[in-house]
Design a protein around this motif. Structure first.
Motif, PDB file in Angstrom:
ATOM      1  N   ALA A  72       0.802  -1.226   0.000  1.00 43.04           N
ATOM      2  CA  ALA A  72       0.000   0.000   0.000  1.00 43.04           C
ATOM      3  C   ALA A  72       0.834   1.275   0.000  1.00 43.04           C
ATOM      4  O   ALA A  72       0.381   2.310  -0.500  1.00 43.04           O
ATOM      5  N   ILE A  73       2.046   1.214   0.554  1.00 42.44           N
ATOM      6  CA  ILE A  73       2.855   2.436   0.627  1.00 42.44           C
ATOM      7  C   ILE A  73       3.981   2.464  -0.398  1.00 42.44           C
ATOM      8  O   ILE A  73       4.665   3.477  -0.531  1.00 42.44           O
ATOM      9  N   ALA A  74       4.163   1.381  -1.130  1.00 45.11           N
ATOM     10  CA  ALA A  74       5.280   1.302  -2.077  1.00 45.11           C
ATOM     11  C   ALA A  74       5.226   2.447  -3.087  1.00 45.11           C
ATOM     12  O   ALA A  74       4.193   2.687  -3.720  1.00 45.11           O
ATOM     13  N   GLY A  75       6.329   3.172  -3.213  1.00 44.27           N
ATOM     14  CA  GLY A  75       6.429   4.257  -4.182  1.00 44.27           C
ATOM     15  C   GLY A  75       5.661   5.507  -3.814  1.00 44.27           C
ATOM     16  O   GLY A  75       5.522   6.413  -4.638  1.00 44.27           O
ATOM     17  N   ARG A  76       5.169   5.578  -2.586  1.00 42.75           N
ATOM     18  CA  ARG A  76       4.373   6.734  -2.168  1.00 42.75           C
ATOM     19  C   ARG A  76       5.066   7.456  -1.020  1.00 42.75           C
ATOM     20  O   ARG A  76       5.856   6.870  -0.287  1.00 42.75           O
ATOM     21  N   SER A  77       4.741   8.712  -0.851  1.00 41.21           N
ATOM     22  CA  SER A  77       5.256   9.469   0.282  1.00 41.21           C
ATOM     23  C   SER A  77       4.206  10.469   0.723  1.00 41.21           C
ATOM     24  O   SER A  77       3.199  10.682   0.037  1.00 41.21           O
ATOM     25  N   GLY A  78       4.447  11.075   1.884  1.00 42.13           N
ATOM     26  CA  GLY A  78       3.535  12.083   2.397  1.00 42.13           C
ATOM     27  C   GLY A  78       2.120  11.560   2.566  1.00 42.13           C
ATOM     28  O   GLY A  78       1.902  10.455   3.068  1.00 42.13           O
ATOM     29  N   LYS A  79       1.169  12.367   2.122  1.00 43.28           N
ATOM     30  CA  LYS A  79      -0.242  12.052   2.325  1.00 43.28           C
ATOM     31  C   LYS A  79      -0.647  10.733   1.666  1.00 43.28           C
ATOM     32  O   LYS A  79      -1.431   9.965   2.229  1.00 43.28           O
ATOM     33  N   LEU A  80      -0.110  10.441   0.495  1.00 48.01           N
ATOM     34  CA  LEU A  80      -0.465   9.193  -0.195  1.00 48.01           C
ATOM     35  C   LEU A  80       0.039   7.978   0.583  1.00 48.01           C
ATOM     36  O   LEU A  80      -0.652   6.961   0.664  1.00 48.01           O
ATOM     37  N   ALA A  81       1.237   8.090   1.159  1.00 46.91           N
ATOM     38  CA  ALA A  81       1.764   6.981   1.955  1.00 46.91           C
ATOM     39  C   ALA A  81       0.958   6.814   3.242  1.00 46.91           C
ATOM     40  O   ALA A  81       0.652   5.686   3.649  1.00 46.91           O
ATOM     41  N   LEU A  82       0.616   7.925   3.875  1.00 47.35           N
ATOM     42  CA  LEU A  82      -0.203   7.867   5.093  1.00 47.35           C
ATOM     43  C   LEU A  82      -1.543   7.215   4.793  1.00 47.35           C
ATOM     44  O   LEU A  82      -2.009   6.355   5.544  1.00 47.35           O
ATOM     45  N   ARG A  83      -2.162   7.615   3.699  1.00 54.01           N
ATOM     46  CA  ARG A  83      -3.448   7.034   3.313  1.00 54.01           C
ATOM     47  C   ARG A  83      -3.298   5.537   3.030  1.00 54.01           C
ATOM     48  O   ARG A  83      -4.131   4.727   3.445  1.00 54.01           O
ATOM     49  N   GLY A  84      -2.203   5.163   2.344  1.00 57.15           N
ATOM     50  CA  GLY A  84      -1.964   3.746   2.081  1.00 57.15           C
ATOM     51  C   GLY A  84      -1.805   2.944   3.360  1.00 57.15           C
ATOM     52  O   GLY A  84      -2.364   1.853   3.502  1.00 57.15           O
ATOM     53  N   LEU A  85      -1.043   3.490   4.304  1.00 54.88           N
ATOM     54  CA  LEU A  85      -0.834   2.828   5.593  1.00 54.88           C
ATOM     55  C   LEU A  85      -2.161   2.622   6.314  1.00 54.88           C
ATOM     56  O   LEU A  85      -2.469   1.521   6.777  1.00 54.88           O
ATOM     57  N   ALA A  86      -2.943   3.682   6.418  1.00 50.53           N
ATOM     58  CA  ALA A  86      -4.210   3.611   7.151  1.00 50.53           C
ATOM     59  C   ALA A  86      -5.210   2.704   6.446  1.00 50.53           C
ATOM     60  O   ALA A  86      -5.881   1.879   7.086  1.00 50.53           O
ATOM     61  N   ASP A  87      -5.323   2.841   5.129  1.00 48.11           N
ATOM     62  CA  ASP A  87      -6.263   2.003   4.384  1.00 48.11           C
ATOM     63  C   ASP A  87      -5.888   0.527   4.469  1.00 48.11           C
ATOM     64  O   ASP A  87      -6.768  -0.342   4.494  1.00 48.11           O
ATOM     65  N   ALA A  88      -4.591   0.233   4.521  1.00 52.26           N
ATOM     66  CA  ALA A  88      -4.157  -1.163   4.664  1.00 52.26           C
ATOM     67  C   ALA A  88      -4.650  -1.740   5.984  1.00 52.26           C
ATOM     68  O   ALA A  88      -5.131  -2.874   6.035  1.00 52.26           O
ATOM     69  N   HIS A  89      -4.559  -0.949   7.048  1.00 50.65           N
ATOM     70  CA  HIS A  89      -5.083  -1.396   8.346  1.00 50.65           C
ATOM     71  C   HIS A  89      -6.596  -1.622   8.270  1.00 50.65           C
ATOM     72  O   HIS A  89      -7.112  -2.622   8.782  1.00 50.65           O
ATOM     73  N   ARG A  90      -7.282  -0.698   7.637  1.00 45.07           N
ATOM     74  CA  ARG A  90      -8.746  -0.817   7.566  1.00 45.07           C
ATOM     75  C   ARG A  90      -9.165  -2.031   6.749  1.00 45.07           C
ATOM     76  O   ARG A  90     -10.082  -2.768   7.131  1.00 45.07           O
ATOM     77  N   THR A  91      -8.493  -2.253   5.638  1.00 41.86           N
ATOM     78  CA  THR A  91      -8.781  -3.422   4.812  1.00 41.86           C
ATOM     79  C   THR A  91      -8.518  -4.707   5.589  1.00 41.86           C
ATOM     80  O   THR A  91      -9.328  -5.636   5.577  1.00 41.86           O
ATOM     81  N   TYR A  92      -7.389  -4.751   6.271  1.00 42.54           N
ATOM     82  CA  TYR A  92      -7.032  -5.956   7.022  1.00 42.54           C
ATOM     83  C   TYR A  92      -8.017  -6.207   8.154  1.00 42.54           C
ATOM     84  O   TYR A  92      -8.408  -7.348   8.399  1.00 42.54           O
ATOM     85  N   SER A  93      -8.446  -5.150   8.828  1.00 38.89           N
ATOM     86  CA  SER A  93      -9.378  -5.328   9.949  1.00 38.89           C
ATOM     87  C   SER A  93     -10.722  -5.881   9.486  1.00 38.89           C
ATOM     88  O   SER A  93     -11.383  -6.619  10.211  1.00 38.89           O
ATOM     89  N   THR A  94     -11.111  -5.525   8.250  1.00 32.90           N
ATOM     90  CA  THR A  94     -12.376  -6.016   7.702  1.00 32.90           C
ATOM     91  C   THR A  94     -12.235  -7.450   7.203  1.00 32.90           C
ATOM     92  O   THR A  94     -13.101  -8.293   7.433  1.00 32.90           O
ATOM     93  N   ARG A  95     -11.133  -7.713   6.532  1.00 34.04           N
ATOM     94  CA  ARG A  95     -10.914  -9.035   5.932  1.00 34.04           C
ATOM     95  C   ARG A  95     -10.597 -10.097   6.983  1.00 34.04           C
ATOM     96  O   ARG A  95     -10.970 -11.260   6.835  1.00 34.04           O
ATOM     97  N   SER A  96      -9.887  -9.706   8.033  1.00 29.73           N
ATOM     98  CA  SER A  96      -9.428 -10.665   9.043  1.00 29.73           C
ATOM     99  C   SER A  96      -9.747 -10.137  10.445  1.00 29.73           C
ATOM    100  O   SER A  96      -8.846  -9.766  11.204  1.00 29.73           O
ATOM    101  N   PRO A  97     -11.037 -10.110  10.805  1.00 34.69           N
ATOM    102  CA  PRO A  97     -11.431  -9.440  12.058  1.00 34.69           C
ATOM    103  C   PRO A  97     -10.847 -10.054  13.323  1.00 34.69           C
ATOM    104  O   PRO A  97     -10.495  -9.331  14.259  1.00 34.69           O
TER     105      PRO A  97
END
Length: 196
Positions: A72-97
């Motif tokens: 999710a964060i590969a090749g990204r920095s700043g706001k895009l990397a932060l969004r990737g980090l957070a969205d990865a957590h959200r996706t994982y929490s939904t997929r693997s509760p």
């Protein structure tokens, strides 16, 4: 006598599946043994005790989450990397509760000191380096980001946002935008002491 198909990895993986299906609190040695078709004492050849089993789930979850975050964060920095980090957590929490729940507890040293835990810390640190934060400030920022993500996802999971508008997704975006603004204007500390 233990079943020849059992290993510590297989027992932990099955326990993680049980956590996803029935909740982390449903994970007991007897419940896992029933699922595997063996007697509970058979598990002790592979897993020391319930604490070790639960820490095994936590370490497994850390590794899986690290993989999702890395993509999710590969090749990204700043706001895009932060969004990737957070969205990865959200996706994982939904997929693997259940696995996600295993991360919302005080884990033992085996999980905390695992390579997977170190990798997730390194990935989070990489996102924060993009904001130019010092080592000490990155520790503070990591705690803030973790509190925001974990708090939001916990409240979302239990349905706390179901009774009002706008939809949780809109609040998620606002929260991440606010975090980005805060990180970009982070007050710099006057000294850079090593984190404890």
């Amino acid at each position: 006598m233990t079943s020849p198909h059992l290993s510590a990895e297989a027992v932990i993986a099955d326990a993680a599946d049980l956590a996803d299906a029935s909740g982390f609190d449903a994970v007991t040695l007897s419940a896992v043994a029933r699922r595997l078709g063996v007697r509970t004492p058979s598990l002790y050849s592979h897993i020391r005790d319930l604490a070790a089993l639960r820490d095994g789930i936590t370490a497994l979850a850390l590794g899986e989450l690290s993989d999702v975050v890395a993509v999710a964060i590969a090749g990204r920095s700043g706001k895009l990397a932060l969004r990737g980090l957070a969205d990865a957590h959200r996706t994982y929490s939904t997929r693997s509760p259940g696995r996600w729940q295993s991360l919302q507890r005080r884990a033992g040293p085996t999980a905390v000191e695992s390579g997977a835990a170190r990798r997730l810390v390194t990935l989070t640190d990489a996102v924060l380096l993009g904001y130019g934060l010092s080592a000490v400030d990155r520790v503070h920022a990591t705690r803030l980001i973790g509190s925001t993500i974990n708090g939001f996802l916990t409240l979302e999971r239990v349905g706390s946002f179901d009774h009002s508008t706008p939809a949780p997704g809109a609040s998620w975006t606002v929260a991440l935008d606010a975090l980005d603004t805060l990180l970009a204007s982070w007050p710099r500390t006057s000294h850079d002491e090593p984190p404890q």
